[in-house]
Design a protein around this motif. Structure first.
Motif, PDB file in Angstrom:
ATOM      1  N   ARG A   1       0.848  -1.008  -0.098  1.00 62.04           N
ATOM      2  CA  ARG A   1      -0.107   0.038   0.010  1.00 62.04           C
ATOM      3  C   ARG A   1       0.878   1.262   0.002  1.00 62.04           C
ATOM      4  NH1 ARG A   1      -4.324  -0.087   4.431  1.00 62.04           N
ATOM      5  NH2 ARG A   1      -4.347   2.021   3.922  1.00 62.04           N
TER       6      ARG A   1
ATOM      7  N   LYS B   1       2.767   1.749  -3.481  1.00 63.55           N
ATOM      8  CA  LYS B   1       1.486   2.196  -4.320  1.00 63.55           C
ATOM      9  C   LYS B   1       1.063   3.664  -4.233  1.00 63.55           C
ATOM     10  CE  LYS B   1      -3.212   0.722  -6.154  1.00 63.55           C
ATOM     11  NZ  LYS B   1      -3.109   1.548  -7.225  1.00 63.55           N
ATOM     12  N   GLU B   2       0.986   3.946  -2.952  1.00 58.45           N
ATOM     13  CA  GLU B   2       0.487   5.285  -2.648  1.00 58.45           C
ATOM     14  C   GLU B   2       1.695   6.259  -3.199  1.00 58.45           C
ATOM     15  OE1 GLU B   2       0.481   8.139   1.258  1.00 58.45           O
ATOM     16  OE2 GLU B   2      -0.694   6.300   1.357  1.00 58.45           O
TER      17      GLU B   2
ATOM     18  N   LEU C   1       3.993   5.455  -5.719  1.00 52.72           N
ATOM     19  CA  LEU C   1       3.912   5.392  -7.022  1.00 52.72           C
ATOM     20  C   LEU C   1       2.768   6.339  -7.604  1.00 52.72           C
ATOM     21  CD1 LEU C   1       4.764   1.706  -7.786  1.00 52.72           C
ATOM     22  CD2 LEU C   1       6.367   3.803  -8.377  1.00 52.72           C
ATOM     23  N   ASP C   2       1.597   6.332  -7.122  1.00 50.49           N
ATOM     24  CA  ASP C   2       0.536   6.961  -7.726  1.00 50.49           C
ATOM     25  C   ASP C   2       0.507   8.399  -7.368  1.00 50.49           C
ATOM     26  OD1 ASP C   2      -0.564   4.648  -8.538  1.00 50.49           O
ATOM     27  OD2 ASP C   2      -1.699   4.411  -6.882  1.00 50.49           O
ATOM     28  N   ASN C   3       1.610   8.906  -6.260  1.00 48.56           N
ATOM     29  CA  ASN C   3       1.791  10.280  -6.290  1.00 48.56           C
ATOM     30  C   ASN C   3       2.593  11.044  -7.452  1.00 48.56           C
ATOM     31  OD1 ASN C   3       1.997  12.844  -5.071  1.00 48.56           O
ATOM     32  ND2 ASN C   3       3.121  12.070  -3.256  1.00 48.56           N
ATOM     33  N   ASP C   4       2.092  12.121  -7.807  1.00 51.22           N
ATOM     34  CA  ASP C   4       2.776  12.978  -8.939  1.00 51.22           C
ATOM     35  C   ASP C   4       4.031  13.493  -8.653  1.00 51.22           C
ATOM     36  OD1 ASP C   4       0.961  11.782 -10.737  1.00 51.22           O
ATOM     37  OD2 ASP C   4      -0.480  13.455 -10.646  1.00 51.22           O
TER      38      ASP C   4
END
Length: 83
Positions: free
Chosen positions: A63, A66-67, A69-72
């Motif tokens: 988690r 993933k958080e 990696l999803d953050n820009d």
């Protein structure tokens, strides 16, 4: 009625009387400890508990990755030699 998440059950009295015998009968499975026919606890073998904790740790790490990696945010490229 509450769901019992185990193939094996025992009363609190049975647990007090012979906990080792209960563990032998259940093998590597959890035992639902019942109080007035309602699960009040689960007796889990140490090996099973350790596996569950490892799975939980892996999930929490997943988690977090993933958080991130999803953050820009800006990524910094690093070679293995720099580490």
């Amino acid at each position: 009625m509450q769901l019992i998440l185990s193939n094996y059950t025992a009363s609190i009295s049975e647990l007090k009387k012979s906990p080792t015998e209960l563990l032998k009968k259940a093998g590597n499975e959890a035992i639902a400890i019942l109080n007035h026919n309602t699960p009040s606890a689960y007796l889990v073998p140490s090996e099973t508990y350790e596996k569950l904790m490892e799975m939980l740790d892996d999930y929490m790490l997943y988690r977090e990755v993933k958080e991130r990696l999803d953050n820009d945010s800006d990524y910094i490229e690093v070679s293995l030699n720099e580490l």
